[in-house]
Design an enzyme around this catalytic site. Structure first.
Site, PDB file in Angstrom:
ATOM      1  N   HIS A 167     -40.032-100.556  57.913  1.00 31.82           N
ATOM      2  CA  HIS A 167     -40.530 -99.713  56.875  1.00 31.82           C
ATOM      3  C   HIS A 167     -41.564-100.608  56.099  1.00 31.82           C
ATOM      4  CE1 HIS A 167     -39.948 -98.811  52.483  1.00 31.82           C
ATOM      5  NE2 HIS A 167     -39.670 -97.628  52.962  1.00 31.82           N
ATOM      6  N   ASN A 186     -31.853 -86.939  59.506  1.00 29.59           N
ATOM      7  CA  ASN A 186     -33.074 -86.596  59.424  1.00 29.59           C
ATOM      8  C   ASN A 186     -33.564 -84.938  59.569  1.00 29.59           C
ATOM      9  OD1 ASN A 186     -33.771 -89.158  59.485  1.00 29.59           O
ATOM     10  ND2 ASN A 186     -34.260 -89.571  61.614  1.00 29.59           N
ATOM     11  N   HIS A 214     -44.565 -95.091  42.929  1.00 27.63           N
ATOM     12  CA  HIS A 214     -44.077 -95.561  44.119  1.00 27.63           C
ATOM     13  C   HIS A 214     -44.160 -97.089  44.373  1.00 27.63           C
ATOM     14  CE1 HIS A 214     -43.500 -95.629  48.772  1.00 27.63           C
ATOM     15  NE2 HIS A 214     -42.383 -95.188  48.315  1.00 27.63           N
TER      16      HIS A 214
END
Length: 687
Positions: free
Chosen positions: A593, A46, A436
């Site tokens: 998610h 990250n 997306h």
């Protein structure tokens, strides 16, 4: 006198708080040891992306002399200073945790050894490994007048080598060289066990190379060997308007990315001063320097933790995804979908059902067309093979491949070329917008008519991440959703005038306006004295207009519960501003998610699935999709998923008005939502 808080939390400072929550999972003694090691790897991964994209962007602003403050009140220079301070603190804490995890692993018989700790038998085996496997792939790179400083790859591990000669005068500068630690080889090297020992022992590859560094520099004396690692700016700068071929333009930019401007230098503790001085001068880096007390780049721990099959007890218990019951007893998924909509909850339910849906469509002679969006695809994708097969059999196959999916560009280019060779019509989206949305449309001929079958998801069509991320998928043959799906593909692939969506909300055209309308409707219910309630689950919330709209709703009396895993710029619980808003984040075994949005609507409840987070880029610069769930039974299941998250008091952290997070503590029985969700029946019937 204390400065009053801004109504907004800064996006990048919020991200630091998110990565701190990931670090807390590495620190949690209730998590199995090797899982804690994996979380340490995620923290490093990250940070790599954060530095190469976000921090790089802030530094670009500073170099350009940009001083304007953002909507959270920070100038680039002021923000950069705070980010570096907090990142430095986090890295120190990360390595303290790393040493703690190592101590735990030694108690379980897993050891990382230094060269000095090996016995003669082990040293002999390691020396043989070096000469047979490692030495042939090493390349010493001297730096002098005839050999300029080499171009160093981003995020690769290197050794700086300071060399001298016999009888060299003290005032003479030493020699400087670089050796890359080859990433093609495993970073952790198994060491043969000692006699009658059950210990599993390893050394790090860089330690083995250092032991034999003289073999690369015959005739010189080694003064110091130190590890270092460079992170470069990884943001692509695309001129889409002027690009004749977007695919070629992205390939060029990918080559440039390897040599982007240096952003961060990490080096081992106690590095030789001459080595550090040389690196700083050659890389032109005076800031973003991190001295690391331990092995650089802990991302190797992810592979290491998965390489020890005999230590399954130190990992989370394996979860076998259940194949959806609705499709389990049939080979005709279309027949099922003519009768009912089907909802999947990954990773608890198998992603194979999605692959099977596309494969069945590819093999069905009555299917005329398949249309699909691909954003991030796995290395060995059954979906891509099924699409290629469908095209080769004469079906109309249209695939919207997003080439600009950050760090997946090369893989997506490869898939695009493979699909084109098979005869698929491959579209790279619209200029200036990333595609997306996650949607598949199958057009089938039935009894002289055409019927549309649709799959809409919150996650990518990626069978690997479907085992690691929580996501929702909806299968439906609802005619309104089918008509909207056809219109969406027409807008993306052709010249189509704006369409009046019957069910969908689509960014960048009307998704934000649709959400604002739904929030305003809850305000009206509150004003009329009716219960008003919004629950929204997403990855990130950073768009100022959306936050302001939620503040308005809170002040109007709407109860708002937000489940935001990562960045959240909204400040909850501020009297007079957001006292009706609660925000929690869940960081656990699986990466949360899914995007699910609930509106109470005066008792006539509505639930939507979406590909979009509530960030400016999603709402204004991407093609995103929000789809209603029409089936009342499935709406109830999704409300159960949201309630299960909201009731989590084991892994949920609650966002405080000051921008920090605190673990949720209450008197209710302990509830870890992801562990509850493993039992399919529980999340389908929860509360």
């Amino acid at each position: 006198m204390n400065k009053p808080l801004s109504p907004y939390v800064n996006r990048d400072l919020s991200w630091i708080e998110f990565n701190r929550r990931v670090l807390e999972e590495a620190q949690d003694p209730d998590n199995p040891l090797l899982e804690r090691a994996k979380f340490l790897a995620i923290v490093s991964s990250n940070l790599d992306e954060f530095m190469s994209v976000r921090v790089a962007g802030i530094q670009d602003q500073m170099k350009a002399g940009y001083t304007k403050r953002d909507f959270t009140g920070y100038s680039p220079a002021g923000l950069w200073k705070r980010l570096m301070k907090r990142t430095d603190q986090m890295v120190t804490e990360q390595y303290r945790t790393f040493r703690e995890v190592l101590r735990g692993l030694t108690k379980e018989g897993i050891f990382f050894r230094s060269i000095e700790e090996l016995n003669a038998h082990q040293l002999k085996a390691m020396d043989e490994y070096f000469y047979e496997i490692v030495f042939p792939v090493l390349t010493p790179m001297a730096v002098d007048q005839s050999r300029p400083f080499p171009l160093l790859r981003t995020k690769e591990l290197y050794l700086s080598v300071i060399l001298g000669r016999e009888n060299m005068p003290e005032e003479e500068e030493p020699y400087f060289a670089i050796v890359q630690v080859p990433s093609i080889l495993q970073r952790f090297v198994p060491v043969p066990g000692r006699v009658n020992s059950k210990k599993n022992e390893f050394i790090l590859l860089e330690d083995l190379i250092e032991r034999h560094i003289n073999t690369l520099f015959n005739g010189y004396t080694t003064i110091a060997v130190d590890p270092f690692r460079l992170t470069r700016n990884a943001d692509l700068t695309l001129n889409e308007e002027g690009a004749e071929d977007l695919l070629e333009e992205i390939e060029k930019e990918l080559r440039r990315r390897r040599w982007g401007l240096p952003v961060r230098l990490e080096y081992g503790k106690g590095i030789h001063p001459y080595a550090l001085q040389t690196l700083k001068e050659e890389l032109e880096l005076g800031e973003n320097l991190f001295e690391i007390d331990g092995p650089l780049d802990l991302t190797f721990l992810m592979r290491f933790a998965s390489s020890l099959p005999q230590y399954e007890s130190l990992l989370f218990e394996k979860i076998e995804p259940v194949y959806p019951l609705e499709f389990d007893q049939t080979e005709d998924m279309f027949a099922v979908l003519r009768q009912e909509d089907v909802l999947l909850y990954h990773p608890y339910e198998s992603f194979e059902a999605v692959s099977d849906f596309v494969l069945e469509a590819a093999q069905d002679p009555d299917v005329l067309a398949i249309k699909m969006t691909l954003y991030r695809v796995s290395g060995q994708s059954d979906l891509v093979q099924a699409l290629a097969m469908a095209a080769e059999s004469g079906k109309q196959v249209t695939v919207v491949v997003e080439l600009k999916a950050r760090f997946d560009e090369e893989r997506n280019i490869a898939w695009a070329r493979q699909l084109e060779k098979a005869g698929c019509h491959v579209v790279y989206g619209l200029v200036g917008l990333k595609t997306h949305a996650k949607i598949t449309l199958v057009v089938r001929r039935e009894q002289g008519m055409l019927r549309r079958y649709v799959h809409v998801g919150t996650g990518n069509y990626n069978d690997n991440t479907a085992k690691l991320y929580t996501d929702i998928g909806l299968f439906t043959s609802h005619p309104i959703i089918g008509a909207d799906a056809s219109a969406l593909f027409n807008e993306v692939t052709g010249y189509s005038s704006p369409y009046e969506w019957k069910a969908f909300g689509v960014a960048p055209t009307d998704l934000m306006q649709k959400l604002f309308g739904l929030i305003d409707r809850e305000k009206e219910h509150a004003a009329a004295g009716r219960p008003a309630h919004i629950i929204a689950k997403m990855n990130s919330l950073s768009n100022q207009e959306m936050i302001d709209k939620l503040y308005e709703a809170s002040q109007a009396g709407v109860k708002i519960e937000l489940i935001v895993r990562g960045v959240c710029c909204l400040r909850p619980g501020v009297p007079g501003l957001s006292s009706n808003i609660r925000v929690i984040s869940i960081v656990d075994r699986f990466l949360e998610h899914s995007r699910i949005i609930y509106f109470h609507n005066g008792g006539d409840e509505e639930v939507y699935l979406s590909s979009a987070d509530w960030m400016t880029r999603n709402l204004t610069r991407r093609i995103e999709l929000m789809c209603p769930v029409f089936d009342a039974r499935l709406r109830k299941i999704l409300i159960n998923v949201l309630r299960l998250n909201l009731d989590d008091n084991k892994k949920a952290r609650e966002l405080q008005p000051n921008g920090g997070y605190e673990s949720v503590h209450n008197e209710l029985p302990e509830l870890r939502s992801q562990f509850q969700a493993v039992q399919i029946g529980k999340w389908k019937t929860y509360r």
